[in-house]
Write a protein that holds these residues in place. Structure first.
Motif, PDB file in Angstrom:
ATOM      1  N   ASN A 148       0.838  -1.206   0.000  1.00 57.33           N
ATOM      2  CA  ASN A 148       0.000   0.000   0.000  1.00 57.33           C
ATOM      3  C   ASN A 148       0.869   1.250   0.000  1.00 57.33           C
ATOM      4  O   ASN A 148       2.091   1.179   0.158  1.00 57.33           O
ATOM      5  CB  ASN A 148      -0.983  -0.015   1.180  1.00 57.33           C
ATOM      6  CG  ASN A 148      -0.287  -0.054   2.522  1.00 57.33           C
ATOM      7  OD1 ASN A 148       0.917  -0.285   2.604  1.00 57.33           O
ATOM      8  ND2 ASN A 148      -1.023   0.197   3.584  1.00 57.33           N
ATOM      9  N   GLY A 160      -3.208   5.552   0.502  1.00 61.06           N
ATOM     10  CA  GLY A 160      -4.270   4.541   0.518  1.00 61.06           C
ATOM     11  C   GLY A 160      -4.449   3.692  -0.732  1.00 61.06           C
ATOM     12  O   GLY A 160      -5.423   2.946  -0.834  1.00 61.06           O
ATOM     13  N   GLN A 161      -3.518   3.783  -1.699  1.00 60.69           N
ATOM     14  CA  GLN A 161      -3.610   2.840  -2.825  1.00 60.69           C
ATOM     15  C   GLN A 161      -3.219   1.456  -2.304  1.00 60.69           C
ATOM     16  O   GLN A 161      -2.364   1.331  -1.426  1.00 60.69           O
ATOM     17  CB  GLN A 161      -2.647   3.235  -3.950  1.00 60.69           C
ATOM     18  CG  GLN A 161      -2.860   4.630  -4.508  1.00 60.69           C
ATOM     19  CD  GLN A 161      -1.605   5.112  -5.221  1.00 60.69           C
ATOM     20  OE1 GLN A 161      -1.064   4.450  -6.084  1.00 60.69           O
ATOM     21  NE2 GLN A 161      -1.122   6.271  -4.826  1.00 60.69           N
ATOM     22  N   THR A 190     -12.885  -8.423  -5.228  1.00 58.28           N
ATOM     23  CA  THR A 190     -13.151  -7.103  -5.839  1.00 58.28           C
ATOM     24  C   THR A 190     -14.495  -6.540  -5.385  1.00 58.28           C
ATOM     25  O   THR A 190     -14.623  -5.333  -5.204  1.00 58.28           O
ATOM     26  CB  THR A 190     -13.101  -7.151  -7.385  1.00 58.28           C
ATOM     27  OG1 THR A 190     -13.686  -8.380  -7.816  1.00 58.28           O
ATOM     28  CG2 THR A 190     -11.706  -7.068  -7.914  1.00 58.28           C
ATOM     29  N   PHE A 241     -13.907  -5.487  -1.576  1.00 56.80           N
ATOM     30  CA  PHE A 241     -12.931  -4.411  -1.336  1.00 56.80           C
ATOM     31  C   PHE A 241     -12.734  -3.566  -2.598  1.00 56.80           C
ATOM     32  O   PHE A 241     -11.684  -3.642  -3.249  1.00 56.80           O
ATOM     33  CB  PHE A 241     -11.577  -4.996  -0.889  1.00 56.80           C
ATOM     34  CG  PHE A 241     -11.652  -5.780   0.390  1.00 56.80           C
ATOM     35  CD1 PHE A 241     -11.689  -5.145   1.621  1.00 56.80           C
ATOM     36  CD2 PHE A 241     -11.705  -7.167   0.358  1.00 56.80           C
ATOM     37  CE1 PHE A 241     -11.766  -5.873   2.799  1.00 56.80           C
ATOM     38  CE2 PHE A 241     -11.783  -7.904   1.536  1.00 56.80           C
ATOM     39  CZ  PHE A 241     -11.814  -7.249   2.758  1.00 56.80           C
ATOM     40  N   GLU A 290     -11.920  -0.710  -2.806  1.00 54.79           N
ATOM     41  CA  GLU A 290     -10.814   0.256  -2.631  1.00 54.79           C
ATOM     42  C   GLU A 290      -9.460  -0.282  -3.111  1.00 54.79           C
ATOM     43  O   GLU A 290      -8.490   0.465  -3.223  1.00 54.79           O
ATOM     44  CB  GLU A 290     -10.728   0.704  -1.167  1.00 54.79           C
ATOM     45  CG  GLU A 290     -10.366  -0.370  -0.148  1.00 54.79           C
ATOM     46  CD  GLU A 290     -11.584  -1.076   0.470  1.00 54.79           C
ATOM     47  OE1 GLU A 290     -12.480  -1.488  -0.315  1.00 54.79           O
ATOM     48  OE2 GLU A 290     -11.616  -1.246   1.704  1.00 54.79           O
ATOM     49  N   THR A 349      -6.641  -1.007  -5.504  1.00 51.65           N
ATOM     50  CA  THR A 349      -6.390  -0.330  -6.781  1.00 51.65           C
ATOM     51  C   THR A 349      -5.758  -1.231  -7.833  1.00 51.65           C
ATOM     52  O   THR A 349      -5.846  -0.958  -9.016  1.00 51.65           O
ATOM     53  CB  THR A 349      -5.504   0.919  -6.567  1.00 51.65           C
ATOM     54  OG1 THR A 349      -4.473   0.576  -5.640  1.00 51.65           O
ATOM     55  CG2 THR A 349      -6.314   2.071  -6.011  1.00 51.65           C
TER      56      THR A 349
END
Ligand code: SAH
Length: 468
Positions: A219, A223-224, A247, A250, A252, A254
């Protein structure tokens, strides 16, 4: 009785005095150093001697007589079984004290190096959730606690977490790890329970059968999140089921990669992860510079402290804009690129070709045009012809792995004679050895220890050397 038993020697009421290299606690017996694991300075213990050597002894605790007043309660429920965060039983200020002392002991006391200025250790801004990368292992034979020998379901033996120290085949089931920001724990636990519910088999580390091998989570500070799911073999059904579940749970995340690893070991050497969804890389922003992180590229694991480390290297180098700077062991070019705007030219050397490709891309990403990166072993690449072709360096930055630099590299540096050397080290013992070799021509002006890994014994140290 076996011979082993007849030679048992237990020494009573031994006081643990200090912490030595590699985080080992030490006591002194008959003027010899005794190394003992899992204790802290101030503990009084009875010790069974397990190894006798001409210069030192090794032992293990058989009885605790009195616990040290330094001790605090570890905050993690896995402490003591898990291999990580071994110093959680010491308050953070004491950890810093012992790390600082370790650097000074290695350099001054053992290496006999004169240092003009010793700057106090810089603590880590974050003492939990400071890592930007964790690798979890799946196993169908997890580490069992007493009383867990006969469990009702075969899946009760499955676990996802970290290897037990020294045991390649045993994995500790982790409920909550304090090393990485959320949703790191949530992702691991979700993958674990989804696989159990759907009987997607965990890997057997001895027999090399099964499917789920590793989950790498990386990460960035903003927050990626990147997942690399490592599987033993192709199985479209399981893969699609699991990945569409992740997916949807979550959104979020990336980028998601899948790596099929049919090898005997977990390393991804020679294996190319394939992008399943999202962006192909993460971008970390450190002090205004952007760095691209591909699934396999190296990046300092504590990003906040990496920014502080690079800033300190810059302050030590005191560049004016006219210097040729060599960045040896340059990785993805982070240090060199960080210095580029204040230098005439940056020349990097790095072993791993993929890292060199990243370094070149990172230069483009940051509009840096005065940095060149070469792939190869510093020992062979850095020679007279190289210096002729790239220009004599005014400053050399060295950031080698734990074993330090080789004698050949020291010799070349002594011949090339840069005005300044900034030596970044993650191992004060090898740094002390290398500084001793450079001592004839270079004096150590100052050192700056930095903590990058709270609750472990690891310590980073920057030394500024100036030609005599
Ligand atoms: N300065 C970088 C990387 C430091 S880690 C950063 O801060 O991100 C040390 C680097 O040395 C690794 O990238 C490793 O691949 C490289 N390395 C190890 N042995 C080497 C050698 N003999 N020659 C060149 N590079 C080497």
């Amino acid at each position: 009785m076996s011979r082993k038993h007849t030679t048992r020697q237990v020494i009573e009421n031994v006081e643990i005095l200090d912490v030595a290299a590699e985080g080992k606690a030490i006591a002194k017996i008959e003027n010899k150093v005794l190394f003992v694991p899992f204790v802290v300075p101030g503990d009084i213990v009875d010790i069974l001697i397990t190894k006798k050597n001409k210069n030192y002894l090794e032992g293990k605790v058989v009885k605790i007589v009195k616990l040290s007043e330094l001790r605090v309660d570890p905050f993690c429920s896995h402490f003591g079984v898990c291999g990580g965060c071994k110093w959680q039983n010491l308050p953070y200020e004491k950890q810093l004290y012992f790390k600082n002392k370790q650097v000074i002991d290695q350099l001054q006391r053992i290496g006999k190096i004169e240092i003009e200025e010793i700057l106090p250790i810089i603590p880590s801004e974050k003492t939990t959730n400071y890592r930007n990368k964790l690798e979890f292992t799946f196993s169908n034979k997890r580490w069992l606690y007493d009383g867990e020998e006969e469990l009702p379901k075969p899946t009760d033996y499955w676990g996802a977490g970290f290897h037990i120290p020294g045991r390649y085949d045993k994995v500790l089931q982790i409920d909550k790890c304090y090393l990485q920001e959320d949703p790191s724990n949530a992702i691991r636990l979700e993958v674990y329970s989804f696989c159990i519910a759907n009987e997607i088999p965990f890997f057997d580390l001895r027999l090399h059968i099964g499917y789920m091998r590793n989950l790498i989570i990386r990460n960035t500070l903003d927050g990626q999140i990147m997942l690399i799911l490592c599987l033993f073999s192709e199985n479209e059904h399981w893969q699609n089921m699991l990945l569409s579940h992740i997916t949807s749970k979550f959104p979020e995340i990336t980028s998601i990669y899948v790596a099929i690893n049919p090898k005997l070991n977990d390393s991804l050497d020679g294996i190319t992860p394939v992008l399943y969804s999202g962006k192909s890389y993460l971008t970390e922003n450190l002090n205004g510079l952007k760095f691209k992180i591909s699934p396999k590229s190296f990046f300092q694991t504590n990003s906040t402290q990496a920014a502080i480390l690079y800033q300190n290297v810059k302050e030590f180098a005191q560049l004016t804009g006219t210097e040729i700077v060599y960045d040896l062991y340059s990785g993805t070019g982070t240090i060199g690129l960080y210095l580029a705007n204040n230098a005439k030219k940056i020349v990097g050397i790095e072993f791993i070709e993929d890292a060199v490709i990243d370094a070149r891309e990172n230069a483009i990403l940051n509009n840096i045009t005065n940095a060149t990166f070469y792939a190869g072993d510093t020992k062979t690449v850095l020679n007279k012809e190289f210096v002729l072709a790239n220009g004599k360096p005014d400053v050399i930055v060295i950031d080698p792995p734990r074993n330090g630099i080789s004698k050949e590299v020291v010799e070349t540096i002594l011949n090339v004679k840069p005005t300044k050397i900034v030596y970044v080290s993650c191992n004060p013992a090898t740094q002390a050895r290398d500084l001793e070799l450079l001592n004839l021509d270079y004096k150590v002006i100052k050192i700056q220890p930095i903590d990058m890994f709270p609750h472990t014994h690891h310590v980073e140290n920057i030394a500024l050397l100036v030609i005599r």
